[in-house]
Enzyme design. Structure first.
Site, PDB file in Angstrom:
ATOM      1  N   HIS A 128       0.882  -1.043  -0.168  1.00  0.00           N
ATOM      2  CA  HIS A 128       0.004   0.025   0.041  1.00  0.00           C
ATOM      3  C   HIS A 128       0.879   1.273  -0.106  1.00  0.00           C
ATOM      4  CE1 HIS A 128      -3.968  -2.127   0.648  1.00  0.00           C
ATOM      5  NE2 HIS A 128      -3.164  -2.974   1.103  1.00  0.00           N
TER       6      HIS A 128
ATOM      7  N   GLU B 261     -10.907   2.193   7.196  1.00  0.00           N
ATOM      8  CA  GLU B 261     -12.121   1.684   7.635  1.00  0.00           C
ATOM      9  C   GLU B 261     -12.817   2.223   8.844  1.00  0.00           C
ATOM     10  OE1 GLU B 261      -9.534  -1.768   6.045  1.00  0.00           O
ATOM     11  OE2 GLU B 261      -9.302   0.503   7.191  1.00  0.00           O
TER      12      GLU B 261
ATOM     13  N   ASP C 158       2.104  -6.723   2.342  1.00  0.00           N
ATOM     14  CA  ASP C 158       0.730  -6.073   2.830  1.00  0.00           C
ATOM     15  C   ASP C 158       1.226  -4.747   3.523  1.00  0.00           C
ATOM     16  OD1 ASP C 158      -1.889  -5.354   2.593  1.00  0.00           O
ATOM     17  OD2 ASP C 158      -2.363  -6.537   4.651  1.00  0.00           O
TER      18      ASP C 158
END
Length: 387
Positions: A72, A79, A292
């Protein structure tokens, strides 16, 4: 034609203790010219007066630089609202882990962040010395694009190498129907063929009960080849990992495990995941591992309400990889495939990355005896530590 970087010497000669290409070589010298490997040998004789920068590292091991296919780069998260967005990653954070190449993803938030933001960050990283690419799209369907069309993104934007991370089996996904998944993958396949790219579809797996079933149906019911579809986060929980092993064996498919840096008591780490896949008979060539990093690690209650989050890092990627070698799960040459050669093949970059060979990009990581990255060269340029 590639233009020479004026900040680079015309040639660089690396003298190291050992070279793994990934297989061990007799050579201990690597000659770099204009960003690529020009020669490998022992005691290479460089003519007097040639413009060569010499790097003496007799205590270090040269290996193909690592490739992280899930980063990322602009930061993930969101969220929990605007205040929960993760920060962007820096070139130094990438290169310090021996990583030369990254593929940027958006993830959940494609509202406050966009493919255009992602492309800008990818180009910033390239300007700082990292070889960076991106997936067009995000979690949601229809996927956001740069040009308004998946095939045009692949054909016209050099940095775009596929679609991702498209979310399935996750309460944050768009809950795409099977026919929508099939149509998107088919569009990417044709667009990639026209662009001369691999055009992979990088699928985010959540912990939903459907697991890999949408991808099983895709491969069983259509003509899409398995090497175009890459499920990631398959070690989110043990049952999903067991299903991923069966999926890989049934379809001769590749699966990507995530080197999570914080785990629940029973959650498989990247190291645990590779061990289980190997134990179930999955060939090492079909296993990759990514970080990630700078994505969010959100926590939700049983009703799906947001509780909080942490920011993922890429340090676990190297730590889990080191364990594979240090605990003799894999020899060094096979372990390197999990974060280098196998990844290059999955992404369609294997003609110039993932190996130390004449003509390949001079993406080289120098490791110490504990397999800790000490220097990272990207296209012949020393990105870490900075000169």
């Amino acid at each position: 034609m590639k233009r020479h970087d004026p900040d680079l010497p015309l040639m660089t000669l690396l003298r190291v203790g050992r070279i793994h290409a990934p297989e061990p070589l007799e050579a201990t010298d690597i000659l770099i010219a204009d960003g690529r490997i020009a020669a490998l040998g022992r005691d290479l004789d460089i003519p007097q007066g040639w413009p060569v920068h010499r790097v003496e590292a007799p205590d270090l091991i040269a290996v193909p630089a690592f490739i992280d296919q899930h980063v990322h780069v602009t930061g993930g998260g969101g969220e929990g609202g605007g205040g929960s967005r993760c920060p962007a990653i820096t070139a130094r954070e990438i290169a310090a882990m021996g990583i030369a190449t990254v593929v940027g993803v958006l993830g959940t938030d494609s509202i406050s962040r966009s493919p255009a933001d992602l492309l800008a960050k990818v180009r910033d990283l390239k300007a700082e010395g990292i070889d960076a690419y991106m997936y067009t799209g995000a979690y949601r369907v229809p996927p956001p694009t740069l040009t308004g069309d998946l095939q045009r993104d692949l054909a016209w934007i050099p940095e775009v190498i596929g679609l991702g991370e498209l979310a399935i089996s996750d309460h944050r996904s768009s809950q795409p129907r099977q026919d929508e998944i099939e149509r998107l993958v088919s569009e990417v396949r044709v667009g990639a063929m026209l662009a001369g790219k691999r055009g992979i579809c990088h699928f985010h797996l959540g912990d939903g009960k459907r697991g890999l079933e949408p991808l099983r149906r895709l491969l069983a019911e259509t003509e899409i080849p398995a090497d175009q579809v890459i499920p990631t986060h398959v070690n989110r929980h043990r049952a999903l990992l067991e299903e991923a092993a069966d999926y890989a064996l049934t379809f001769a498919a590749c699966v990507d495990v995530t080197a999570f840096d914080e785990l629940g008591e029973d959650d498989p780490s990247g190291f645990d995941a590779v061990c289980l896949l190997l134990d179930r008979g999955v060939p090492v060539e079909r296993i990759t591992m990514s970080s990630d990093c700078n994505g969010s690690l959100p926590e939700f209650d049983a009703q799906g309400a947001y509780l909080g989050m942490r920011v993922a890092r890429n340090t676990a990627l190297v730590a889990d990889w080191q364990r594979l070698v240090n605990e003799k799960v894999l020899p060094l040459e096979d372990a390197l495939g999990v974060i280098s050669g196998n990844v290059a093949r999955v992404l369609g970059l294997h003609h110039r990355k993932g190996r130390l060979a004449v003509g390949f990009d001079a993406d080289i990581t120098l490791l110490d005896s504990q397999l800790q990255p000490r220097r990272t060269f990207v296209g012949g340029r020393c990105v870490y530590p900075e000169r």
